[in-house]
Design an enzyme around this catalytic site. Structure first.
Site, PDB file in Angstrom:
ATOM      1  N   LYS A   1      99.826 108.274  48.085  1.00  0.00           N
ATOM      2  CA  LYS A   1     100.003 107.142  48.991  1.00  0.00           C
ATOM      3  C   LYS A   1      98.634 106.580  49.369  1.00  0.00           C
ATOM      4  O   LYS A   1      97.780 107.318  49.869  1.00  0.00           O
ATOM      5  CB  LYS A   1     100.728 107.588  50.255  1.00  0.00           C
ATOM      6  CG  LYS A   1     100.965 106.435  51.230  1.00  0.00           C
ATOM      7  CD  LYS A   1     101.306 106.907  52.628  1.00  0.00           C
ATOM      8  CE  LYS A   1     101.272 105.754  53.614  1.00  0.00           C
ATOM      9  NZ  LYS A   1     101.354 106.201  55.011  1.00  0.00           N
TER      10      LYS A   1
ATOM     11  N   TYR B   1      93.318 108.445  52.427  1.00  0.00           N
ATOM     12  CA  TYR B   1      92.766 107.342  53.212  1.00  0.00           C
ATOM     13  C   TYR B   1      91.276 107.560  53.406  1.00  0.00           C
ATOM     14  O   TYR B   1      90.853 108.350  54.253  1.00  0.00           O
ATOM     15  CB  TYR B   1      93.420 107.293  54.605  1.00  0.00           C
ATOM     16  CG  TYR B   1      94.833 106.756  54.636  1.00  0.00           C
ATOM     17  CD1 TYR B   1      95.505 106.405  53.458  1.00  0.00           C
ATOM     18  CD2 TYR B   1      95.495 106.558  55.846  1.00  0.00           C
ATOM     19  CE1 TYR B   1      96.795 105.894  53.495  1.00  0.00           C
ATOM     20  CE2 TYR B   1      96.788 106.040  55.885  1.00  0.00           C
ATOM     21  CZ  TYR B   1      97.432 105.718  54.706  1.00  0.00           C
ATOM     22  OH  TYR B   1      98.712 105.212  54.751  1.00  0.00           O
TER      23      TYR B   1
END
EC number: 4.1.2.13
Lengths: 310, 310, 310, 310, 310
Positions: free
Chosen positions: A207, A174
């Site tokens: 992810k 992220y």
């Protein structure tokens, strides 16, 4: 349990991994409603750490109990359940052997004021993952943060140890902190870049958030234009992310983000993600912040979409 | 010593722990006046570190002697006595086998000017806990502090080692530092969040302060309102904390805070805490800063309240 | 060598220590002119590190030679001689078996500009203490310094290792740095607090400066007033320090400070310290910065005072 | 739990042990029907290893279940329950906190043909003892065996590690092998010698068989005659064993041997053992090879005898 | 404590040893009635291991208690007390700081039938020596035994570790086993050879038995004759042993052997040993197998003899 040709193909991408790690990747890929398809839907529950218990669970109080999430993941036919140390300790014995688990190794929280140097605390060890019978470890990096390099190094150590004992490695990548704009965190160039770095760092499963059509870095934008990389639709952007993950040789799953009231819109987004070649979704708040029946229905619908994808 | 059904139920919550740790949790739960009830009153004496000897003991000079506290905990029928290394070394042999002890592993002090980065020094080891015959280790984290992540990581290491050798783990979770307001440190959303993080970090027993009705984080406040979580009375707020500790699957004890002259008010507060489902109280200054007879009477009254609680 | 009842009583305070450590405490207590009295006068020579050679030794050039101090401690009948690594290495063989030695493990120096974060470097190991035949290790902490927590943690590690191999542990506790005022460093509340923290950290022998009548912390001042703790005379303040060291269960020695020309005043101060229940004095500059004969005379007079104390 | 003066006296004999070990000795001495008397009856179940399951349990089939023995020890009010790794693993969680356990670290078996070089295999570790929450380790040596020196060395390593982490150490000392005659294994000179060696090796609790009036070593026989040591009655021989255990400074317990049908005779033997100053009995086959009710009755009668002993 | 010139000279022989070891040699040489003379009388009590309790202590039952020997060594003014682990653990705290102790690291026993391969079990560690505050370790080798090389290697490891932490090393060198005749064990050529090997192995203090006039090895006998080495009197033979210990650069002490009824004869032997230049005697059975008063008188007489020796 016979492995399907598709799963065999996926395992072949992880060619330097030891049989232990391949076996754990296979366990996840051969579990639940999507078993054998090469697709995955994972239930992650680390919102309590990130946002606190009230923001995470008050809308569906049954979810205060760690056993709720284990059972939800099992009943919905998820491939795996991911959580920090405490909730896994609270249920790992009761649910031993019932669902692959991913031990989330580090976590942030909303009481921290760190911004440019956004960081997480490492709150578990590989020894914890083994004694709790986990299938994989999960770890978050914040590319762009002033502390990102230290995070990469923490990950490297844990990842090496995890692989040496046959665990799989899932990396939450992220972008955040440093000079990154808020919009930039989900810009397509940044998401693909973050996913690529996760692949470079040796993650088995990556992810990221679904990318928007924005661009953060001028140089990147020029390259997309020069290379005529289509980013107009979400499906095209997902294809860019998948391509950035070793041209599809690494599995990439996309987060579901905040709870969305409009289920049809949510499913529409999943369809675009699936069409882009994603391995699957990692769906937390949209699952456990709904009543259990609705959550199971939603997860089932999502799985159907992935099942239908090529 | 036959374990009561209630204690057996509580032990079942700690399902991933080894028998050594369960045995030590059982020792605390089967000791003292509350033995077998599943409730606990613990005597903690780390005020000397936090506030210095005069502010801690001058009002009751007998308390300068570490043996005083051992004997007080035994005579009052406490479940355990918690203290830093030095006082346990000074009495562990004399009182061996007479009262479960919790070795407080880290401590702060009033000479430190750290604020936003409030921290503590680790002043003992797991080896110390074993050679001193301790039942558990105690550790303090300051969620919100700019050094909180490092504290979480210190805790993780000590906690993993403690569990591997059969010790129990008590976590003091006191939000402090960073951008937190003074009022926010005891706001209900923050206390429940701090307690939840302690559970996520794998603590067996969680210690927090009784929450006020204030809110610190807007996003949390909205969630409480949306989820219709009652926080009007202390009992309701305690219920929220207990719920935030894995829906009651982790024991949570509440500190007694500063010495209160009004004993009736103090007991009234305990009644509300007990009614909220707390495991018990950890009562330091209100115990050792009174004359011994009054302290024993007060602790006894508190135990009676917990005994009467469902 | 028969241990006196008083020394036996003192050893009984250290109830969790192994016989090796007790034996080394006994060696110090049974050496020199004060042997068997339970009192101690120690010669410390770490001024060269703190202030440089000229400020330390030019007034008495014989003191440039490390052998000088060994011989002075022996001839004066001190209980022990404390110094950093180098001087002990320079004389430990010549004086083997003649005087208990304390290896000072960390040191600061006047070339460092650290103030708020005052610190010391660890310059020796437990292995050094053993190969040099030392009786104890010495360590300095600066409570209040912005680096104090790290110092506590360094001490913790060295202290645990020292105790495990039968060495005794002497802790210099000098509040300094952070927001502490210069006057506050020797304020009675701060000295008692610093001594108390040394006891909490597990020191066997605590060294502090004689406290003045000043107060640094308002909250502490109120506690002294409320508790009616007398601090008017030095003797009363020493009593407060002794009380703060586990009500006398830990030995506490007081530094002699800078060289004082007025010997009568110095001896008067010692009388007050002795009357307050101190274990003794640790007298460096006032010893080695005088001509040898005067130093021996002074130390002898000081020992006489302690001998006469109850 | 207040320790009785007699238990305090016993603990004072173990003067070089850390508080953790003292606490574990206290736990055994303060458990069960004999709590506080300084006497002990221990239930050992390692016969399955030594003689196989049929010879051990077929006469009372309920005893095939490891939980049976835990419950028997608890219900009969024993001070502790001793068993090898497997049975403790099978029950340690269910019975956590209910009865002190002794992890038997080594075992022999009847399939081995070793005779002159009788030996045992080490089948557990100190880490096992800690994770299973044990109070003590148990170990067997065969003085006289051609492999006895290696056994002493195995014991030394385990014993040092056990003491360092606060465990107590029980040593089964059974002369056997080499040139020892069968009769010599229980000859009074050999039993006292074996018990004495256990004390020399640093055991906290010594287990031997009740000695007969026979002598094995001529030189020893002469010494008994010269020293006019009475060995005519069992009580006199027990006195000799107790004397050989540091003149009573180490606890010594006697095995009950094979199942005896004649309960009155068995109790008569216990009376003589108790009269000789034994700490107690370690009673296996005579306990678990009877129906449960009879076993509890017998153990209770034995405890009454020890209770009545001075 | 000022070291005498003679002790300083002795310490100078141990020129490669660290100050810790020199200090411990000094402690032994500066303790007791012979303090400062360079002579030593040591009380060793390992007979219980070697011959069993009855043969060791029944003649003087007070000696069953380990505290008896500590007190005897102190009251008689011995330089040190040597014993195995158990007895030191049983008294090390009570007698901490009162008498230098030698931890006997290995022991044999009379139940063993090992002959040609005579051996001992290692029953303590250097860590034990440090935690018990010992001054030295003691070790036995059996030169000539078929297992002697393994013993030398065990010694080497322990000795190296002991020296590195400042302990002194005493080596019992008793030829035995292999093809050695019984008479040969004390033959002058063998005793001198055994003592020499102890010196070669790096022992600080060497313990052998007084040599007889016999010879075991023909080649050695020829060398004695060729070199005109006088061995007619015990004094001459002692001189040969001392010469074999680096020409006197290593201390050598002689055992007192079995209890002798004829005290005058015993003292006569000591006179010859002292005249031969021995450092002293290590006198066990002749001390603790007499009534306490007689033992103290005897030891005192022996010390007087050594005091009078040049």
């Amino acid at each position: 349990m016979q492995i399907t040709p598709r799963v065999r193909e996926i395992l072949s991408w992880y060619e330097s991994d030891n049989p232990g790690t391949k076996g754990n990747l296979a366990r996840m890929l051969m579990t639940g409603k999507l078993a054998g398809t090469g697709k995955m839907v994972i239930l992650p529950v680390d919102q309590g750490f990130e946002h606190g218990p009230a923001r995470s669970f008050s809308v569906n109080p049954a979810a205060y109990d760690p056993h709720y999430h284990y059972q939800l993941a099992i009943d919905a036919g998820c491939n795996a359940y991911a959580a920090p140390l405490g909730p896994l300790e609270a249920g790992a014995s009761t649910f031993a052997g019932q669902i692959p688990t991913i031990l989330k190794m580090n976590s942030s929280n909303s009481l921290s004021r760190l911004k440019e140097d956004a960081d997480q605390a490492v709150t578990a060890s590989i020894g914890d993952a083994l004694r709790l019978g986990c299938t994989a470890i999960g770890f978050t990096i914040y590319p762009g943060s002033d502390t990102a390099f230290a995070q990469f190094e923490e990950f490297r150590e844990l990842s090496e140890e995890a692989k040496s004992v046959g665990l799989a490695v899932v990396l939450w990548s992220y972008a955040r902190g440093g000079t990154l704009s808020k919009q930039g965190e989900t810009a397509v160039d940044v998401i693909s870049y973050a996913a690529h770095m996760a692949a470079l760092l040796g993650a088995h499963i990556i992810k990221v958030k679904p990318p928007t059509g924005a661009f953060e870095l001028d140089a990147a934008k020029k390259a997309y234009e020069a290379g005529k990389i289509a980013t107009g639709s979400l499906t095209e952007r997902i294809q860019d992310v998948v391509r950035s993950c070793f041209n599809g040789r690494r599995m990439v799953v996309f987060s579901g983000g905040e709870t969305k009231g409009d289920t049809a819109a949510l499913l529409g987004e999943i369809k675009e993600i699936a069409a882009g070649g994603a391995t699957g979704s990692i769906m937390g708040r949209n699952a456990f912040q709904r009543p259990r029946d609705e959550a199971i229905k939603l997860l089932s619908d999502i799985m159907d979409i992935y099942k239908a994808a090529k």
